[in-house]
Scaffold this motif. Structure first.
Motif, PDB file in Angstrom:
ATOM      1  N   GLN A   1       0.725  63.687  98.052  1.00 28.13           N
ATOM      2  CA  GLN A   1       1.109  64.564  99.153  1.00 28.13           C
ATOM      3  C   GLN A   1       2.609  64.410  99.374  1.00 28.13           C
ATOM      4  O   GLN A   1       3.138  63.298  99.360  1.00 28.13           O
ATOM      5  CB  GLN A   1       0.351  64.217 100.434  1.00 28.13           C
TER       6      GLN A   1
ATOM      7  N   GLU B   1       2.343  81.543 105.862  1.00 25.99           N
ATOM      8  CA  GLU B   1       2.810  80.236 105.410  1.00 25.99           C
ATOM      9  C   GLU B   1       3.898  79.718 106.338  1.00 25.99           C
ATOM     10  O   GLU B   1       4.675  80.495 106.891  1.00 25.99           O
ATOM     11  CB  GLU B   1       3.357  80.347 103.983  1.00 25.99           C
ATOM     12  N   THR B   2       3.958  78.408 106.503  1.00 26.33           N
ATOM     13  CA  THR B   2       4.980  77.817 107.374  1.00 26.33           C
ATOM     14  C   THR B   2       6.379  78.109 106.833  1.00 26.33           C
ATOM     15  O   THR B   2       6.563  78.323 105.626  1.00 26.33           O
ATOM     16  CB  THR B   2       4.795  76.298 107.491  1.00 26.33           C
TER      17      THR B   2
ATOM     18  N   GLN C   1       9.928  73.086  95.617  1.00 27.04           N
ATOM     19  CA  GLN C   1       8.719  72.764  94.854  1.00 27.04           C
ATOM     20  C   GLN C   1       8.865  71.413  94.184  1.00 27.04           C
ATOM     21  O   GLN C   1       9.915  71.084  93.637  1.00 27.04           O
ATOM     22  CB  GLN C   1       8.429  73.839  93.799  1.00 27.04           C
TER      23      GLN C   1
ATOM     24  N   ALA D   1       3.269  71.055  94.473  1.00 33.92           N
ATOM     25  CA  ALA D   1       3.194  71.558  95.845  1.00 33.92           C
ATOM     26  C   ALA D   1       4.557  72.120  96.227  1.00 33.92           C
ATOM     27  O   ALA D   1       5.587  71.732  95.662  1.00 33.92           O
ATOM     28  CB  ALA D   1       2.773  70.460  96.820  1.00 33.92           C
TER      29      ALA D   1
ATOM     30  N   CYS E   1       6.889  74.496  99.581  1.00 31.61           N
ATOM     31  CA  CYS E   1       6.969  75.030 100.936  1.00 31.61           C
ATOM     32  C   CYS E   1       8.088  76.067 100.991  1.00 31.61           C
ATOM     33  O   CYS E   1       8.981  76.091 100.136  1.00 31.61           O
ATOM     34  CB  CYS E   1       7.207  73.926 101.970  1.00 31.61           C
TER      35      CYS E   1
ATOM     36  N   THR F   1       7.020  69.121 107.693  1.00 33.17           N
ATOM     37  CA  THR F   1       6.573  70.216 106.833  1.00 33.17           C
ATOM     38  C   THR F   1       5.785  69.630 105.670  1.00 33.17           C
ATOM     39  O   THR F   1       6.330  68.853 104.875  1.00 33.17           O
ATOM     40  CB  THR F   1       7.776  71.006 106.287  1.00 33.17           C
ATOM     41  N   ILE F   2       4.519  69.983 105.586  1.00 34.39           N
ATOM     42  CA  ILE F   2       3.671  69.506 104.497  1.00 34.39           C
ATOM     43  C   ILE F   2       3.694  70.534 103.375  1.00 34.39           C
ATOM     44  O   ILE F   2       3.384  71.711 103.587  1.00 34.39           O
ATOM     45  CB  ILE F   2       2.231  69.261 104.982  1.00 34.39           C
ATOM     46  N   LEU F   3       4.068  70.110 102.184  1.00 28.93           N
ATOM     47  CA  LEU F   3       4.089  71.010 101.042  1.00 28.93           C
ATOM     48  C   LEU F   3       2.664  71.280 100.586  1.00 28.93           C
ATOM     49  O   LEU F   3       1.865  70.348 100.419  1.00 28.93           O
ATOM     50  CB  LEU F   3       4.906  70.411  99.888  1.00 28.93           C
ATOM     51  N   THR F   4       2.333  72.547 100.408  1.00 30.29           N
ATOM     52  CA  THR F   4       0.976  72.940 100.039  1.00 30.29           C
ATOM     53  C   THR F   4       0.855  73.053  98.520  1.00 30.29           C
ATOM     54  O   THR F   4       1.812  73.365  97.822  1.00 30.29           O
ATOM     55  CB  THR F   4       0.596  74.286 100.678  1.00 30.29           C
ATOM     56  N   GLU F   5      -0.357  72.814  98.022  1.00 32.85           N
ATOM     57  CA  GLU F   5      -0.590  72.823  96.579  1.00 32.85           C
ATOM     58  C   GLU F   5      -0.300  74.193  95.978  1.00 32.85           C
ATOM     59  O   GLU F   5      -0.551  75.232  96.598  1.00 32.85           O
ATOM     60  CB  GLU F   5      -2.029  72.421  96.281  1.00 32.85           C
ATOM     61  N   CYS F   6       0.209  74.180  94.747  1.00 33.91           N
ATOM     62  CA  CYS F   6       0.533  75.421  94.050  1.00 33.91           C
ATOM     63  C   CYS F   6       0.460  75.172  92.555  1.00 33.91           C
ATOM     64  O   CYS F   6       0.208  74.051  92.106  1.00 33.91           O
ATOM     65  CB  CYS F   6       1.925  75.912  94.448  1.00 33.91           C
TER      66      CYS F   6
END
Length: 502
Positions: A65, A81-82, A209, A228, A230, A269-274
């Motif tokens: 994470q 998305e944030t 990223q 991940a 953002c 800010t949490i980076l989301t999976e991609c």
């Protein structure tokens, strides 16, 4: 009045008695053994439904994470998305956290992984033209990078590398079992990529990223583990703070009903999976695709302390010269590029191109060079960069006359160059530029993997088997595309070899 109250009590008591009587038989009808909940759940229909539900083990659990320690904007709708605002050149912490469950990815326990952090375009339209966009930015900001790592502030990152042809990315190794924080600095602002600059609000969004890889069997970090990202917008210094304050004030003026449509502002800010970022020419500043996820193993800079040439590649020796002959190789380092400029009488421009690698210089167009160096030198430099290899002055073919010689199976259509046993000998082509005996000796040593210092003399077999010493004059009188069989014999003193050309 008393009579009315008495009647009410009678009615209430009667209703209560009737209600109790109606419930009195329920327990008797069902009985203790009539139905069991475990028996009901054991029915096939419920078993089928249970099997369709995903188990805890089947639920996807990311191994890592990444958290950027910056607040998100409060002016983002619930299902969007944030969005996070950053100041240009300011250091922001990204924490890389080990999120594995017990037993997940045991092969990386106690080992290092590689992460690549990139700043890329968010809009799909700009992603398709990213190469051109970043080239334009690089031209307007020579020597600058889009993304840097603040090395003194970062914790737990080692072997930090950047690439002069990938100004928007940085890579490093880290241990998932230890605390790791990478402090990044974004130097491009969102309005630099808009046709008209109306301020930060009109700027294009970027993405931060992070792609992480583990070590493959060949020792390279190419096995993808996790990615991940953002969404961000970058403002001039202190502009992000003003924008965050403006968004917060706007939200405070909205009604409670309107506020329900927006996300709250989170402290981090949490980076989301991609998906992993593709290695394509359109995705990177580098114009040639690389077999590894982001960086080639040769053109990079390895940092121990920050310096003024942080964007400069420093090729570590791989035994292959990057400046060969008259041409400048795209993988040439800054030092090799400087030597090439001096060798080709462009020493007055070495300071101007002090941060240019071979790839950087080769990407410049004729118009660019004319604008930088003037008409005469610009055209001369362009011709020197784009010139093709000069045809060799002499070509000879050599084949080692030994039993251990490389042989191929005889083809159906037999031709010249075959031996009597039906096999053909493989010849090596030697291209001569200087037409000198020393050049012949050097290239024979390379062709047959013989140490140069062990070759004493090179002879040519003449009439009646005599041995004639090969001199510069003899080489200059070789016929083009002559064929020779090469024999090695030990020297009389037992030290080294003589080579005989037949």
């Amino acid at each position: 009045m008393a009579w009315v109250l008495k009647m009410d009590e009678v009615i209430e008591s009667g209703l209560a008695h009737d209600f109790d009587a109606s419930l009195s038989g329920i327990g008797q009808e069902l009985g203790a053994g009539a139905y069991s909940m475990s028996d009901v759940l054991a029915l096939p229909i419920f078993k089928q439904e249970d099997s369709d539900l995903p188990s805890d083990n089947e639920t996807k659990h990311p191994p890592f994470q990444y958290v950027m320690c910056t607040a998100t904007s409060p002016a983002v709708k619930l299902h969007d998305e944030t969005l996070t605002y950053l100041n240009q050149g300011q250091s922001y912490e990204i924490r890389l956290l080990d999120n594995r469950k017990m037993g997940d990815l045991p092969e990386i326990s106690g080992k290092l992984v590689k992460s690549i952090i990139r700043v890329v375009f968010h809009d799909r339209r700009l992603q398709y033209t990213e190469h051109q966009q970043l080239e334009g930015w690089k031209w307007n900001r020579p020597g600058d990078r889009l993304l840097d790592l603040d090395i003194p502030m970062s914790v737990g990152v080692i072997d930090i590398k950047t690439n002069s042809s990938q100004l928007n990315a940085v890579e490093f190794l880290w241990d998932p079992g230890k605390r790791t924080s990478a402090f990044i600095q974004v130097h491009c602002i969102s309005t630099e990529f808009t046709p008209r600059k109306h301020g930060g609000e009109k700027g294009v969004p970027f993405r931060i990223q992070v792609d992480t890889f583990k070590q493959a069997e060949n020792g390279e970090y190419t096995d993808h583990l996790h990615s991940a990202s953002c969404q961000i917008k970058v403002f001039k210094p202190k502009g992000a703070d003003r924008k965050q304050k403006t968004d917060r004030e706007k939200m405070e003026k909205r009604t409670p009903h309107e506020k329900e449509k927006y996300q709250p502002s989170y402290d981090t800010t949490i980076l989301t999976e991609c998906s992993p970022w593709p290695d394509t020419p359109s995705a990177f500043v580098n114009s040639s695709p690389s077999p590894t996820p982001a960086f080639t193993s040769t053109p990079h800079t390895t940092y121990s302390v920050p310096d003024s040439n942080s964007s400069s590649p420093n090729h570590q020796g791989d035994g292959i010269p990057q400046v060969s002959g008259e041409q400048l190789h795209p993988a040439a380092t800054i030092q090799e590029t400087q030597k090439w400029l001096v060798k080709h009488r462009f020493s007055s421009y070495t300071r101007l191109f002090s941060n240019f690698s071979g790839a950087d210089l080769l990407k410049l167009t004729k118009e660019d060079l004319v604008q930088i160096c003037g008409l005469a030198d610009g055209i001369r430099l362009y011709n020197a960069l784009k010139s093709r290899s000069v045809r060799p002055r002499l070509t000879i073919y050599v084949c080692q006359e030994q039993l251990g010689n490389v042989q191929l199976e005889q083809p159906q259509d037999s031709g010249s160059g075959e031996s009597r046993n039906g096999a053909i000998f493989v010849y090596h082509a030697i291209y001569l530029e200087e037409m000198a005996a020393s050049e012949v000796t050097h290239k024979l040593a390379l062709a047959f993997n013989i140490p140069l210092h062990q070759i004493n003399q090179v002879y040519r077999q003449g009439p009646t088997g005599i041995h004639i010493l090969v001199s510069d004059q003899m080489v200059q009188n070789f016929e083009d595309e002559s064929c020779f069989l090469v024999t090695t014999i030990k020297a009389e003193n037992g030290e080294g070899f003589h080579i005989i050309l037949k």
